[in-house]
Structure formats: structure tokens, C-alpha cells
Design an enzyme around this catalytic site. Structure first.
Site, mmCIF file in Angstrom:
data_model
loop_
_atom_site.group_PDB
_atom_site.id
_atom_site.type_symbol
_atom_site.label_atom_id
_atom_site.label_comp_id
_atom_site.label_asym_id
_atom_site.label_seq_id
_atom_site.Cartn_x
_atom_site.Cartn_y
_atom_site.Cartn_z
ATOM 1 N N HIS A 154 -5.352 68.429 36.319
ATOM 2 C CA HIS A 154 -6.359 68.140 35.301
ATOM 3 C C HIS A 154 -7.683 68.825 35.638
ATOM 4 O O HIS A 154 -7.882 69.304 36.762
ATOM 5 C CB HIS A 154 -6.590 66.627 35.200
ATOM 6 C CG HIS A 154 -5.504 65.910 34.455
ATOM 7 N ND1 HIS A 154 -4.295 65.613 35.019
ATOM 8 C CD2 HIS A 154 -5.450 65.435 33.171
ATOM 9 C CE1 HIS A 154 -3.533 64.979 34.136
ATOM 10 N NE2 HIS A 154 -4.213 64.865 33.012
ATOM 11 N N LYS A 158 -12.211 64.827 35.682
ATOM 12 C CA LYS A 158 -11.397 63.611 35.584
ATOM 13 C C LYS A 158 -11.651 62.756 36.823
ATOM 14 O O LYS A 158 -11.574 63.243 37.952
ATOM 15 C CB LYS A 158 -9.912 63.973 35.475
ATOM 16 C CG LYS A 158 -9.013 62.774 35.226
ATOM 17 C CD LYS A 158 -7.591 63.205 34.904
ATOM 18 C CE LYS A 158 -6.670 62.028 34.678
ATOM 19 N NZ LYS A 158 -7.114 61.159 33.574
#
Length: 265
Positions: A154, A158
Site C-alpha cells: 500500500h 496507510k
């Protein structure tokens, strides 16, 4: 017409979701929930005092008094989503939660509230239909190839690791896979954490880098073979069909549904 309120409408996911719901003929956005800008309005993603925009509330209770939404779509963050969702259920509003990072205790509490109030709720670790299919296919394959490693990747902003998608994938695989140690019996980590997080012997590895959005590979090993199941999200638009599906489906539920795989046949 389904009356939808959105928490987190000014964020990247919320901005896209707002436009998606606005342009859906079966739904209407009646208000947004924010941590500031009470008594102001959201118009073309800009906060304004012009009353032709969507009203902003900092209190879900006050919003409910004025508009009574059918659904609260929450795409905020784990710090506030649990409070928002619990309050929504008590007010008779169906929460659709698109934020990962909720604890198992949080989920259990929300499930109990949904039962008590006989109202639907949906928690979706991932709104992408492709990602949901990736999780379902991985669980199917794990029945036959039980040595599994999950690699999730990601963007670097995040905050939770592993991702909700990776955790949900592991939970689905747990249901069909016998727990066992993977790798050599005398395996030793030279650097702590090198083998990743452990879920009944299954391993999860998290990567955070700029340039990524949301990506996951599930590697399933067998004697002389390897099966790789991968999903890539390149743009947040891929989550919008799942959001619309969840909003429609939650209207017919009277319990909490954890994971879109439970409503995607």
C-alpha cells in the site's frame, strides 16, 4: 431513494464516494459528517456558507434530528469510525464502513448493536469487487494448497499494518486450512520480523511505499508448483461499485455483515 450521509467526504476516498452517490439514481446525499465546519456546506468539494450545498454536521445526533439518513457511509479512520458506527446503530442508521483497522472487539460490539436494534451494517475491508474475488479464490485454493504467504502493498500514508484486506484474506483461509508451521522446522529469524506476521503458521508481509495504492498477492505453494493470485487497485474509482452495492444491500439486512464476499455470489 436511499438517503445517504457520508463521514469523511472531504478525504480522497470520500470525495470520490460523494460524487458516486450523487450521480446514482437510487441514492441521494443528504448530509456529511465532519470533525469541523459545522453549520457550513459542501459544494463541489469546497466548504462554503452558500446554502445550495450539502449541509455539514459535526454531530451525528443533530444530523439525525434534521435529516434522518438511511445509511451512514463512513470512510474516515479507525480512531473515529467505531464511535460513528456505534452511534449510528443506536440512532437507527445503517453504517457502511470502508475503513480498516477496527479490532475484533470493535467488530463484535458493532455486531451486537446491530442485533439489538435489528438493523443492517456492513464492514468492507475492501470495496473493490476484484479484491473480493481475489480473497474468495484464495480461500478456495487454500483447501488444496495449504502453505500460504500473503504480500500486501500500500501507499506510504496507510497507518495500519497489515491491511484489513490481508487480515480478512487470512481469516477466510483459516476457515479451510489446517494450522501448521511453514518453512523449515529449525527456521530462525536473523532479523526479527523477517518472516512476517504469523496467523496459524500462515505469513503476512506488509510493504509501504510512495507510488503504490492497494495491491495484494497471495502465494500458495505445493510440491513442485506455486499458485499466485494477485489483485491491483490503480485508482480509487475501483472501489465505487462495491460502495454502491453495499449501500443497496445494507437496506435489506438486520445484522452486521463483515466482508463484501458475503454479498458477492
Amino acid at each position: 431513494m436511499i438517503k445517504v450521509a457520508i463521514a469523511g467526504a472531504r478525504g480522497r476516498m470520500g470525495t470520490e464516494a460523494l460524487q458516486t452517490v450523487i450521480h446514482d439514481q437510487e441514492m441521494t446525499v443528504i448530509a456529511v459528517l465532519d470533525y469541523k465546519f459545522d453549520d457550513m456546506y459542501l459544494n463541489n468539494n469546497e466548504v462554503t456558507t452558500e446554502t445550495d450545498g450539502i449541509p455539514i454536521y459535526t454531530s451525528l445526533v443533530e444530523m439525525c434530528k434534521q435529516h434522518k439518513p438511511d445509511v451512514l457511509l463512513d470512510v474516515t479512520n479507525p480512531k473515529v469510525v467505531f464511535r460513528n458506527s456505534a452511534e449510528a446503530l443506536k440512532l437507527g442508521i445503517r453504517p457502511v464502513i470502508g475503513t480498516s483497522g477496527l479490532s475484533s472487539e470493535n467488530i463484535e460490539h458493532l455486531s451486537e448493536l446491530a442485533k439489538v436494534h435489528q438493523i443492517g451494517a456492513i464492514i468492507a475491508p475492501n470495496f473493490s469487487i476484484g479484491a473480493v474475488l481475489m480473497m474468495k479464490f484464495s480461500a478456495m485454493a487454500a483447501r488444496y494448497l495449504g502453505d500460504v504467504e500473503i504480500l500486501e502493498m500500500h501507499h506510504n500514508n496507510k497507518v495500519d499494518a497489515p491491511s484489513g484486506t490481508a487480515v480478512k484474506t487470512a481469516e477466510m483461509i483459516q476457515e479451510v486450512r489446517q494450522k501448521h508451521h511453514q518453512g523449515h522446522v529449525d527456521e530462525k529469524e536473523i532479523l526479527a520480523g523477517a518472516r512476517g506476521a504469523d496467523v496459524d503458521g500462515l505469513k503476512i508481509h506488509s510493504i509501504r511505499l510512495p507510488g503504490l495504492l492497494a495491491h495484494q498477492e497471495v502465494l500458495l505453494g505445493g510440491t513442485g508448483e506455486l499458485l499466485t493470485i494477485r489483485h491491483d487497485s490503480f485508482d480509487r474509482s475501483c472501489f465505487m461499485e462495491g460502495i454502491k452495492l453495499a449501500i443497496r444491500q445494507v437496506m435489506d439486512k438486520n445484522e452486521l455483515i463483515y466482508g463484501l464476499e458475503n454479498i458477492v455470489d
